[in-house]
Enzyme design. Sequence first.
Site, PDB file in Angstrom:
ATOM      1  N   GLY A  41     -11.022  12.585 -35.574  1.00  0.00           N
ATOM      2  CA  GLY A  41     -11.964  11.782 -36.361  1.00  0.00           C
ATOM      3  C   GLY A  41     -12.173  10.435 -35.662  1.00  0.00           C
TER       4      GLY A  41
ATOM      5  N   GLY B  99     -15.165  22.859 -20.871  1.00  0.00           N
ATOM      6  CA  GLY B  99     -14.846  23.910 -22.037  1.00  0.00           C
ATOM      7  C   GLY B  99     -13.880  24.953 -21.355  1.00  0.00           C
TER       8      GLY B  99
ATOM      9  CB  ALA C  74     -10.494  17.564 -37.415  1.00  0.00           C
TER      10      ALA C  74
ATOM     11  CE  LYS D 278     -17.616  16.742 -24.192  1.00  0.00           C
ATOM     12  NZ  LYS D 278     -16.462  16.184 -24.364  1.00  0.00           N
TER      13      LYS D 278
ATOM     14  CB  CYS E 176     -17.764  14.153 -32.640  1.00  0.00           C
ATOM     15  SG  CYS E 176     -16.367  14.224 -33.362  1.00  0.00           S
TER      16      CYS E 176
END
Lengths: 304, 256
Positions: free
Chosen positions: A74, A241, A72, A163, A128
């Site tokens: 951010g 991925g 994370a 994305k 995100c």
Amino acid sequence: MTYPELSIELTGLEMNNPTILAAGILGTTGASLKRIASAGAGAVVTKSIGAIPEQGHPNPSLVALECGLLNAMGLPNPSYKEFNDELMTAKEGDIPVIVSIFGSCCEEFCEIIEGLEGADAFELNLSCPHSQQYGAAVGTDPVLVEKITRAAKTTASVPIWVKLTPNVTDIVTIGEAASRGGADAVVAINTIRGMAIDIYSGYPILGNLYGGLSGAAIRPVAVKCIHDLYRALDIPVIGVGGVSRWQDAVEMMMAGASAVQIGSAIYDNFTVFSEINEAFLTYLISRDLIIDDIIGLAHRRVEQ
Amino acid sequence: MIPVNAIIKEVIKETPTISTLKFDIKPDAIPGQFVMVWIRGVDEIPMALSHPNGITVQNVGDASETLSNMEPGDSIGLRGPFGNGFELSGQRIMIIAGGVGAAPLLPLAHQLRLKGTKISILLGAKTSKELLFEEQFSRSGEINVATDDGSKGYHGVITGLMDTYDLNSFDMFYVCGPEMMMRAVLDMLHTNSLESISQFSLHRYFKCGIGVCGSCTIDPSGLRVCKDGPVFCGNILLNSELGKYHRDVTGKKIMF
């Protein structure tokens, strides 16, 4: 090294090979992106850039679990104004530099696009998973995705990639929205929401409490998303991925990916791009195949 | 690797602003490696190991202040050890330490001493009360101190003290301290064509600590301080950003 067998054209961009650095990994500085170019990537995607400077979430912001990386960050970034210098340096790497961008509304996306003239393409971060007002907060709504994609496409003179987040009921719905908005390609998938807790104290480990999981654990999820998007869309799907070996890249292309992005694998292998490309070349030559033969092969096998 | 629990066993007040925390576990580290120290609910920061089971903290921000105020029995989370650490080489070496930069150099001095290396230590600080590990270093070799205010030893910067040595008689230099001090030392070594036999431990803003995020990469090499470093040979740093700028938490360049 450049091998004609691996060269591709993707949304108008000429690439030496189909491996691309994924957004958010070693993409903060121009020098770092150049280093990835030297390591053999066919293109690089930068860290996500916004309209104003962001500090990101408090640390810990990334931990390596046994099954993948949980992060994370951010969206820390210095804003597009400060990033222009880094972009110019990155372009010295002589491969396409795709700038990942995020915003909370159409106007912000367009402001950033207009402010980054050197970008070879933009990747809209609509995915995100751990940001309050950006990313998946807009990327789970097909109406917003279509609107933002259209605005970006109208503003930009270079290709627009979108994305996608897998943290939705049906990723195809979102991919179709991006396609209707005029996207040149979709990129799938961003990280999957996840969490880790410190059993000594009970505290969630990440400063943001939860984050996104990447790495080998999410590869089968990505393969299924790519498979479904390939079947539904007429624009290229870029796979991402959990790719860390050439076999993973081939599998993703058979699911329908025109190219693959690599991120977490760099964590313990800086030579992953050149290794995958060399092995992929051997695979193609030894079977007398070209790249187009394997893109989407899984679909053709079932149809036959 | 997720953080492991470490219980504070001892807190040693080293100087008015610097404390050493010793814990109940010994990360299997080589000198110069660091750990990511998680102060739960506050932050996670990189800290060099100053002891096999300890870190040495200067009180400069929220996280380090919370750490400095910890007591035996309190616990922290540790990830690591990470980074490359120092390469142990040389028969006649010089250790140049400034302020809390002495922390990663203390275990190095101990290891080199065990190898029988002849060691000269140049230890600098703003004032005599802030000299870190003076007594511990003195057990590993010949020591000379410099203070900015002249309250002890040489009055002035550490490069002035270096000038009193025949630098060509050394075959390795180990350096850690404030950025501008390290730049001055590097320039002085370069003047003597000695930068290729020097190792510097750098500080940059870290987020992930494991070479993934890119927050700590340096120009123009793009090397990651957390993974390719934190220890770099002087010839890599000579034409680098060292002493010119660093990047803040957002990635923006900040001039020194």
